[in-house]
Design a protein around this motif. Structure first.
Motif, mmCIF file in Angstrom:
data_model
loop_
_atom_site.group_PDB
_atom_site.id
_atom_site.type_symbol
_atom_site.label_atom_id
_atom_site.label_comp_id
_atom_site.label_asym_id
_atom_site.label_seq_id
_atom_site.Cartn_x
_atom_site.Cartn_y
_atom_site.Cartn_z
ATOM 1 N N TYR A 205 9.988 1.924 -1.610
ATOM 2 C CA TYR A 205 9.063 3.056 -1.573
ATOM 3 C C TYR A 205 9.752 4.332 -2.048
ATOM 4 C CZ TYR A 205 5.188 0.813 0.900
ATOM 5 O OH TYR A 205 4.111 0.023 1.233
ATOM 6 N N PRO B 226 0.822 -1.210 0.000
ATOM 7 C CA PRO B 226 0.000 0.000 0.000
ATOM 8 C C PRO B 226 0.852 1.254 0.000
ATOM 9 C CG PRO B 226 0.149 -0.867 2.215
ATOM 10 C CD PRO B 226 0.848 -1.868 1.318
ATOM 11 N N ASN B 227 0.314 2.348 -0.505
ATOM 12 C CA ASN B 227 0.904 3.658 -0.274
ATOM 13 C C ASN B 227 0.674 4.034 1.186
ATOM 14 O OD1 ASN B 227 1.451 4.093 -3.159
ATOM 15 N ND2 ASN B 227 -0.776 4.249 -3.306
ATOM 16 N N THR C 64 -4.284 3.127 0.166
ATOM 17 C CA THR C 64 -3.360 3.940 0.956
ATOM 18 C C THR C 64 -3.664 3.827 2.446
ATOM 19 O OG1 THR C 64 -3.088 5.527 -0.850
ATOM 20 C CG2 THR C 64 -2.492 6.273 1.345
ATOM 21 N N PRO D 269 5.428 2.373 -4.963
ATOM 22 C CA PRO D 269 4.511 2.858 -3.934
ATOM 23 C C PRO D 269 5.155 4.044 -3.233
ATOM 24 C CG PRO D 269 5.621 0.880 -3.178
ATOM 25 C CD PRO D 269 6.013 1.065 -4.627
ATOM 26 N N LEU E 30 -5.821 12.545 -3.336
ATOM 27 C CA LEU E 30 -5.540 11.110 -3.336
ATOM 28 C C LEU E 30 -6.642 10.335 -4.058
ATOM 29 C CD1 LEU E 30 -4.247 10.719 0.339
ATOM 30 C CD2 LEU E 30 -2.865 10.755 -1.746
ATOM 31 N N PRO F 253 -6.122 0.652 4.128
ATOM 32 C CA PRO F 253 -6.718 0.611 2.800
ATOM 33 C C PRO F 253 -7.806 -0.470 2.713
ATOM 34 C CG PRO F 253 -4.522 -0.317 2.765
ATOM 35 C CD PRO F 253 -4.704 0.279 4.124
ATOM 36 N N VAL G 174 -5.623 6.644 -5.772
ATOM 37 C CA VAL G 174 -4.841 5.846 -4.826
ATOM 38 C C VAL G 174 -5.476 5.762 -3.432
ATOM 39 C CG1 VAL G 174 -2.704 6.398 -6.043
ATOM 40 C CG2 VAL G 174 -3.396 7.802 -4.089
ATOM 41 N N TRP G 175 -6.559 6.457 -3.217
ATOM 42 C CA TRP G 175 -7.138 6.556 -1.879
ATOM 43 C C TRP G 175 -7.419 5.184 -1.256
ATOM 44 C CZ3 TRP G 175 -7.576 9.564 2.152
ATOM 45 C CH2 TRP G 175 -8.563 9.296 3.109
#
Length: 490
Positions: free
Chosen positions: A97, A4-5, A289, A193, A280, A326, A285-286
């Protein structure tokens, strides 16, 4: 599963009881309240060294203050420096990352990266490295619309005074911080990410929200300061006269104005956080994340005639912490609230755990992911906090709390306090001299002794706490070890 971000949003000097999701009936924080509804609220989160540099040193390293070597911002203490064997952005960068830091970092030297690929800084006017100019100040000077400076409103960085921001709202550091976060996100490496730390320099004083937000609270009835039955010791008229007083009683209208400015800043921050969240979503990407919201420490705001931070009391040490996982990591078992005591050291291992990145052995904190998932897991009984000598003898403290009880020891005075936070969340009734609570007092004092004994630093002897009056400031040997190791690599 794809990693995940991660977005870590951090405010500066933000006490936990000034968010709607923490029960404040007046303040408007719809974006953070919504984040809380989607995630988990930690109701007993604490800053183990409640001032900027030491708190952020523990956050970035996952280490307890004794092991970072930074026990406060007072006498005998050093800056953050380098030489950490592991940092949060460094571990994420090593795992693939792309790491971005925006806003206040408190690094030393100020342009150090500590694992970030890229930073854009707002350091509240501090110049601690030769020739340093923060990115915010450079941008402010380039884009201002007249002949004025960043601090022309005349309020100091640690003042209790408050007034609206004197320049157009788009120049406010709160707005800049989100603008920069969005700008760097747009320029990130899209094949990796990302980890973004968005770090606001407010609501730390100056209490200078944009006029719109100041006006929202100027005439509202705001929660009054808590004043304990023990607080008269801090009603010091001479100290109170200072524009940046750390203690002392001010007029009711001055205290209310300070709180109006503080509340206004928090709502301004909340609305800008909403902009970040919208971005986001816009870039898709929300739902993939991890979003974490916290602060480095709180602000006394006149409670018990105290201002600023460094204190073990709730206003200074009790911080907000919200974690939203997320979509792929959420389930029906996700806890809405967690009462287990947590601290800033836990954020690094929690993030690394969520990202499936190994947690280094140097990390003292623990991953709170099992607590978030509602799993039955062994957890610490309490958290320990401290702050070295800074303002005066009365201020240095050690504390232990589980979020329900709190014990505070003042080493240079040889005095102690005990509070039942369930019945007395404002810490207005000191139970330490009441016979009915003698057993509870002894039990909590023993917990602190247990923490301090292994240091062998003269704080304990024979199972008892030893007063530190007239002794040199407490210094951790781990600081010199770390800094010497770092300098040897330069």
């Amino acid at each position: 599963m794809k990693r995940p971000n991660i977005v870590l949003v951090m405010t500066d000097q933000h006490r936990s009881d000034t968010l709607g999701c923490y029960g404040n009936p007046v303040i408007e924080t719809p974006n953070l309240d919504w984040l809380a509804q989607e995630g988990t609220v930690f109701t007993s989160a604490y800053s183990c060294t409640p001032s900027c540099v030491p708190a952020r040193t523990s956050l970035i390293s996952g280490m307890d203050p004794w092991h970072t070597g930074v026990l406060g911002t007072g006498r005998g203490q050093g800056r953050m420096g380098g030489g950490f064997p592991h940092t949060l952005p460094g571990e994420l960068a090593a795992a693939g990352y792309y790491t971005l830091g925006v806003g206040k970092m408190n690094f030393d030297p100020q342009r150090a990266l500590n694992g970030f690929h890229r930073t854009s800084l707002d350091e509240q006017g501090k110049v601690e490295s030769p020739g340093f100019v923060s990115d915010y100040i450079a941008w402010f000077e380039k884009n201002k619309t007249g002949d004025y400076g960043m601090t022309d409103h005349g309020i100091d960085w640690n003042s209790w005074m408050s007034r609206p921001f004197h320049a157009p709202e788009f120049l406010h550091p709160v707005n800049w911080t989100v603008n920069e976060s969005i700008r760097l996100l747009e320029k990130r490496d899209p094949t990796k990410p990302f980890f973004l730390k968005t770090s606001f320099s407010r609501p730390h004083s100056p209490y200078d929200p944009a006029p719109y937000y100041f006006d929202l609270y100027r005439d509202k009835t705001l929660p009054a300061p808590y004043i304990g039955d023990w607080a008269a010791v801090h009603d010091q008229p001479k100290d109170a006269q200072k524009p940046d007083a750390w203690r002392g009683k001010r007029k009711d209208e001055e205290v209310n104005r300070a709180r109006a400015g503080y509340y206004g800043l928090i709502q301004q921050i909340d609305q800008q956080i909403g902009r970040l969240f919208m971005h986001l979503k816009k870039i898709g990407v929300w739902e993939h994340t991890v979003v974490i919201f916290t602060s480095d420490h709180g602000d006394m705001l006149g409670d018990h005639y105290l201002w600023r931070k460094t204190h073990g009391y709730e206003g200074s040490a009790h911080i907000p912490l919200i974690v939203r996982l997320p979509k792929a990591m959420r389930s029906a078992a996700i806890a809405e609230h967690v009462a287990s005591p947590v601290c800033l050291q836990d954020i690094m291992p929690t993030i690394l755990d969520a990202a499936s990145v190994p947690i280094p052995e140097t990390v003292d904190g623990r991953s709170a992911l099992p607590l978030i998932r509602g799993e039955q897991t062994p957890w610490r009984e309490f958290v320990h906090g401290e702050h070295s000598l800074c303002y005066s003898e009365e201020q240095e403290m050690q504390y232990v709390t589980d979020g329900q009880w709190k014990y505070i020891w003042f080493p240079r005075l040889g005095t102690e306090q005990l509070f039942d936070l369930r019945a007395d969340p404002g810490e207005c009734r000191d139970l330490s001299r009441e016979a009915d609570y003698a057993a509870a007092l002894a039990s909590w004092r023993e917990r602190l002794v247990r923490v301090l004994e292994p240091r062998d630093a003269g704080l304990t002897e024979g199972g008892k706490l030893i007063a530190q009056k007239d002794r040199p400031p407490l210094v951790s040997p781990h600081y010199k070890e770390r800094i010497d190791r770092w300098k040897a690599t330069l």
